[in-house]
Design a protein around this motif. Structure first.
Motif, PDB file in Angstrom:
ATOM      1  N   ALA A  52       0.630  -1.085   0.013  1.00 39.86           N
ATOM      2  CA  ALA A  52       0.024   0.066   0.105  1.00 39.86           C
ATOM      3  C   ALA A  52       0.840   1.288  -0.167  1.00 39.86           C
ATOM      4  O   ALA A  52       0.647   2.218  -0.793  1.00 39.86           O
ATOM      5  N   PHE A  53       1.904   1.242   0.823  1.00 34.51           N
ATOM      6  CA  PHE A  53       2.866   2.429   0.882  1.00 34.51           C
ATOM      7  C   PHE A  53       3.674   2.548  -0.579  1.00 34.51           C
ATOM      8  O   PHE A  53       3.559   3.757  -1.244  1.00 34.51           O
ATOM      9  N   LEU A  54       4.132   1.437  -1.178  1.00 36.87           N
ATOM     10  CA  LEU A  54       4.802   1.582  -2.396  1.00 36.87           C
ATOM     11  C   LEU A  54       3.670   2.060  -3.372  1.00 36.87           C
ATOM     12  O   LEU A  54       4.053   2.827  -4.433  1.00 36.87           O
ATOM     13  N   LYS A  55       2.647   1.386  -3.472  1.00 34.04           N
ATOM     14  CA  LYS A  55       1.537   1.792  -4.582  1.00 34.04           C
ATOM     15  C   LYS A  55       1.217   3.257  -4.612  1.00 34.04           C
ATOM     16  O   LYS A  55       0.746   3.926  -5.664  1.00 34.04           O
ATOM     17  N   ASN A  56       1.202   3.928  -3.546  1.00 34.81           N
ATOM     18  CA  ASN A  56       1.009   5.327  -3.118  1.00 34.81           C
ATOM     19  C   ASN A  56       1.811   6.256  -3.586  1.00 34.81           C
ATOM     20  O   ASN A  56       1.397   7.565  -3.693  1.00 34.81           O
ATOM     21  N   GLN A  57       3.087   5.780  -4.134  1.00 35.34           N
ATOM     22  CA  GLN A  57       4.044   6.730  -4.455  1.00 35.34           C
ATOM     23  C   GLN A  57       3.845   6.917  -6.055  1.00 35.34           C
ATOM     24  O   GLN A  57       4.242   5.928  -6.829  1.00 35.34           O
ATOM     25  N   ASN A  58       4.068   8.170  -6.257  1.00 36.55           N
ATOM     26  CA  ASN A  58       4.271   8.686  -7.608  1.00 36.55           C
ATOM     27  C   ASN A  58       5.135   9.762  -7.872  1.00 36.55           C
ATOM     28  O   ASN A  58       4.977  10.715  -7.406  1.00 36.55           O
ATOM     29  N   PRO A  59       6.423   9.409  -8.563  1.00 41.40           N
ATOM     30  CA  PRO A  59       6.591   8.321  -9.365  1.00 41.40           C
ATOM     31  C   PRO A  59       6.876   7.161  -8.406  1.00 41.40           C
ATOM     32  O   PRO A  59       7.298   7.280  -7.170  1.00 41.40           O
ATOM     33  N   LYS A  60       6.958   5.730  -9.118  1.00 45.06           N
ATOM     34  CA  LYS A  60       7.507   4.892  -8.368  1.00 45.06           C
ATOM     35  C   LYS A  60       8.751   4.773  -7.764  1.00 45.06           C
ATOM     36  O   LYS A  60       9.548   5.753  -8.325  1.00 45.06           O
ATOM     37  N   LEU A  61       9.050   4.385  -6.639  1.00 47.91           N
ATOM     38  CA  LEU A  61      10.264   4.333  -5.810  1.00 47.91           C
ATOM     39  C   LEU A  61      11.295   3.119  -6.549  1.00 47.91           C
ATOM     40  O   LEU A  61      10.701   2.103  -6.692  1.00 47.91           O
ATOM     41  N   SER A  62      12.529   3.490  -6.334  1.00 50.99           N
ATOM     42  CA  SER A  62      13.589   2.432  -6.483  1.00 50.99           C
ATOM     43  C   SER A  62      13.894   1.926  -5.181  1.00 50.99           C
ATOM     44  O   SER A  62      13.797   2.730  -3.840  1.00 50.99           O
ATOM     45  N   VAL A  63      14.157   0.643  -4.807  1.00 50.21           N
ATOM     46  CA  VAL A  63      14.305   0.099  -3.509  1.00 50.21           C
ATOM     47  C   VAL A  63      15.468  -0.759  -3.341  1.00 50.21           C
ATOM     48  O   VAL A  63      15.861  -1.570  -4.380  1.00 50.21           O
ATOM     49  N   SER A  64      16.139  -0.803  -2.290  1.00 55.47           N
ATOM     50  CA  SER A  64      17.176  -1.784  -2.069  1.00 55.47           C
ATOM     51  C   SER A  64      17.030  -2.394  -0.677  1.00 55.47           C
ATOM     52  O   SER A  64      16.757  -1.955   0.274  1.00 55.47           O
ATOM     53  N   ASP A  65      16.399  -3.910  -1.121  1.00 54.96           N
ATOM     54  CA  ASP A  65      16.118  -4.798   0.015  1.00 54.96           C
ATOM     55  C   ASP A  65      17.237  -5.302   0.548  1.00 54.96           C
ATOM     56  O   ASP A  65      17.917  -6.264   0.148  1.00 54.96           O
ATOM     57  N   LEU A  66      17.585  -4.987   1.872  1.00 55.77           N
ATOM     58  CA  LEU A  66      18.986  -5.399   2.275  1.00 55.77           C
ATOM     59  C   LEU A  66      18.875  -6.491   3.272  1.00 55.77           C
ATOM     60  O   LEU A  66      18.344  -6.762   4.466  1.00 55.77           O
ATOM     61  N   GLY A  67      19.178  -7.824   2.824  1.00 55.32           N
ATOM     62  CA  GLY A  67      18.977  -9.128   3.410  1.00 55.32           C
ATOM     63  C   GLY A  67      17.843  -9.845   2.917  1.00 55.32           C
ATOM     64  O   GLY A  67      16.753 -10.029   3.495  1.00 55.32           O
ATOM     65  N   CYS A  68      17.677  -9.859   1.531  1.00 55.11           N
ATOM     66  CA  CYS A  68      16.455 -10.303   0.787  1.00 55.11           C
ATOM     67  C   CYS A  68      16.157 -11.823   0.920  1.00 55.11           C
ATOM     68  O   CYS A  68      14.941 -12.145   0.666  1.00 55.11           O
ATOM     69  N   GLY A  69      17.087 -12.556   1.557  1.00 62.28           N
ATOM     70  CA  GLY A  69      16.732 -14.001   1.872  1.00 62.28           C
ATOM     71  C   GLY A  69      16.237 -14.721   0.599  1.00 62.28           C
ATOM     72  O   GLY A  69      16.859 -14.303  -0.421  1.00 62.28           O
ATOM     73  N   ASP A  70      15.376 -15.630   0.737  1.00 57.38           N
ATOM     74  CA  ASP A  70      15.041 -16.601  -0.380  1.00 57.38           C
ATOM     75  C   ASP A  70      14.016 -15.456  -1.322  1.00 57.38           C
ATOM     76  O   ASP A  70      13.486 -16.204  -2.218  1.00 57.38           O
ATOM     77  N   PHE A  71      13.675 -14.422  -0.851  1.00 55.25           N
ATOM     78  CA  PHE A  71      13.090 -13.498  -1.870  1.00 55.25           C
ATOM     79  C   PHE A  71      11.484 -13.972  -2.163  1.00 55.25           C
ATOM     80  O   PHE A  71      10.935 -13.439  -3.012  1.00 55.25           O
ATOM     81  N   ASN A  72      11.009 -14.666  -1.268  1.00 49.80           N
ATOM     82  CA  ASN A  72       9.349 -15.035  -1.106  1.00 49.80           C
ATOM     83  C   ASN A  72       8.661 -13.640  -0.906  1.00 49.80           C
ATOM     84  O   ASN A  72       7.612 -13.572  -1.298  1.00 49.80           O
ATOM     85  N   ILE A  73       9.129 -12.744  -0.026  1.00 50.88           N
ATOM     86  CA  ILE A  73       8.673 -11.646   0.290  1.00 50.88           C
ATOM     87  C   ILE A  73       9.050 -10.303  -0.848  1.00 50.88           C
ATOM     88  O   ILE A  73       7.954  -9.768  -1.455  1.00 50.88           O
ATOM     89  N   GLY A  74      10.295 -10.212  -0.991  1.00 53.32           N
ATOM     90  CA  GLY A  74      10.463  -9.243  -2.078  1.00 53.32           C
ATOM     91  C   GLY A  74       9.694  -9.295  -3.443  1.00 53.32           C
ATOM     92  O   GLY A  74       9.630  -8.546  -4.360  1.00 53.32           O
ATOM     93  N   ASN A  75       9.726 -10.652  -3.984  1.00 53.98           N
ATOM     94  CA  ASN A  75       9.228 -11.155  -5.297  1.00 53.98           C
ATOM     95  C   ASN A  75       7.767 -10.532  -5.317  1.00 53.98           C
ATOM     96  O   ASN A  75       7.323 -10.273  -6.542  1.00 53.98           O
ATOM     97  N   GLN A  76       6.978 -10.358  -4.116  1.00 57.17           N
ATOM     98  CA  GLN A  76       5.717  -9.912  -4.213  1.00 57.17           C
ATOM     99  C   GLN A  76       5.752  -8.324  -4.120  1.00 57.17           C
ATOM    100  O   GLN A  76       4.471  -7.665  -4.079  1.00 57.17           O
ATOM    101  N   LEU A  77       6.858  -7.640  -3.982  1.00 58.65           N
ATOM    102  CA  LEU A  77       6.801  -6.195  -3.880  1.00 58.65           C
ATOM    103  C   LEU A  77       7.179  -5.528  -5.216  1.00 58.65           C
ATOM    104  O   LEU A  77       7.212  -4.227  -5.560  1.00 58.65           O
ATOM    105  N   THR A  78       8.145  -6.183  -5.942  1.00 59.58           N
ATOM    106  CA  THR A  78       8.695  -5.831  -7.006  1.00 59.58           C
ATOM    107  C   THR A  78       7.760  -4.973  -8.152  1.00 59.58           C
ATOM    108  O   THR A  78       8.182  -3.792  -8.819  1.00 59.58           O
ATOM    109  N   GLN A  79       6.505  -5.174  -8.262  1.00 58.79           N
ATOM    110  CA  GLN A  79       5.660  -5.041  -9.396  1.00 58.79           C
ATOM    111  C   GLN A  79       5.473  -3.300  -9.005  1.00 58.79           C
ATOM    112  O   GLN A  79       4.883  -2.689  -9.691  1.00 58.79           O
ATOM    113  N   PHE A  80       5.626  -3.123  -7.647  1.00 59.80           N
ATOM    114  CA  PHE A  80       5.205  -1.658  -7.161  1.00 59.80           C
ATOM    115  C   PHE A  80       6.346  -0.809  -7.260  1.00 59.80           C
ATOM    116  O   PHE A  80       6.250   0.456  -6.620  1.00 59.80           O
TER     117      PHE A  80
END
Length: 218
Positions: A52-80
């Protein structure tokens, strides 16, 4: 004659062993970043609030995911996001992620975030990472991310009153058993922010603490 105390393993070796030995569970997986990255009751509300936070940003933000692990979480955020830098210290894990999650807006890096330079971005995501690290490593990381506009920080802390930021050796465990947890605005870190907002809080059963996600603006 007293025995010499063993030197702590370097953080890279510790994290490699955690995944290799499945200390966080998930033996049926090749790599598993723990229930905190897979259990629906924890993951779903987290994803809803951060998305919700990421979708509310215009323009879209660039993100650095520090400690992304197996990417089960990050994979569901990249589209935003405009661009997603996914970083972890375990080389085989990063290689695996590169093969599984190929996209034009995702880049994977194998870095020690306490020692190496990290990619510039609008927003940093640190999800249950600092809690596993020593205070020295945490301070080194905070020094690097102090100029990022947004920091989305998730930490597992006790339910009741506690002493923040007791020091530990980097490893599988966290400060909970010491009735402690990481609060970056408290000593010795005294991290400066201009605003903060709790995005999500999950209370764990059996008095096992709470997982709290905070959005900081620097």
């Amino acid at each position: 004659m007293s025995k010499k105390s063993k030197k702590p393993w370097p953080t890279k070796a510790v994290m490699e062993q955690i995944y290799d030995k499945h200390f966080w569970g998930g033996k049926e997986f090749d790599f598993y970043s723990g229930d905190g990255s897979h259990k629906a009751s924890i993951v779903t509300p987290y994803l809803q609030s951060v998305s919700a936070f990421l979708k509310n940003q215009n323009p879209k933000l660039s993100v650095s995911d520090l400690g992304c692990g197996d990417f089960n979480i990050g994979n569901q955020l990249t589209q935003f996001t405009k661009h997603y830098h996914a970083i972890d210290i375990v080389a085989p894990l990063i290689e695996r992620n590169r093969k599984l999650y190929q996209s034009n807006n995702i880049e994977f890096y194998c870095l020690d975030i306490s020692k190496d330079d990290i990619p510039l971005a609008d927003c940093v995501i640190l999800r249950q990472v600092l809690q596993h690290l020593s205070n020295t490593e945490i301070q080194d990381i905070l020094n690097k991310i102090a100029h990022y506009k947004y920091i989305i920080l998730t930490e597992h802390i006790p339910l009741s009153k506690f002493t923040p930021n007791k020091d530990i050796i980097a490893g599988q465990g966290i400060r909970l058993k010491q009735q402690s947890g990481v609060l970056i605005q408290e000593p010795p870190f005294n991290f400066k922010t201009t605003s903060e907002a709790v995005l999500n809080e999950h209370i764990l059963p059996h008095k096992m603490g709470r997982i709290i996600t905070t959005l900081y603006t620097t």
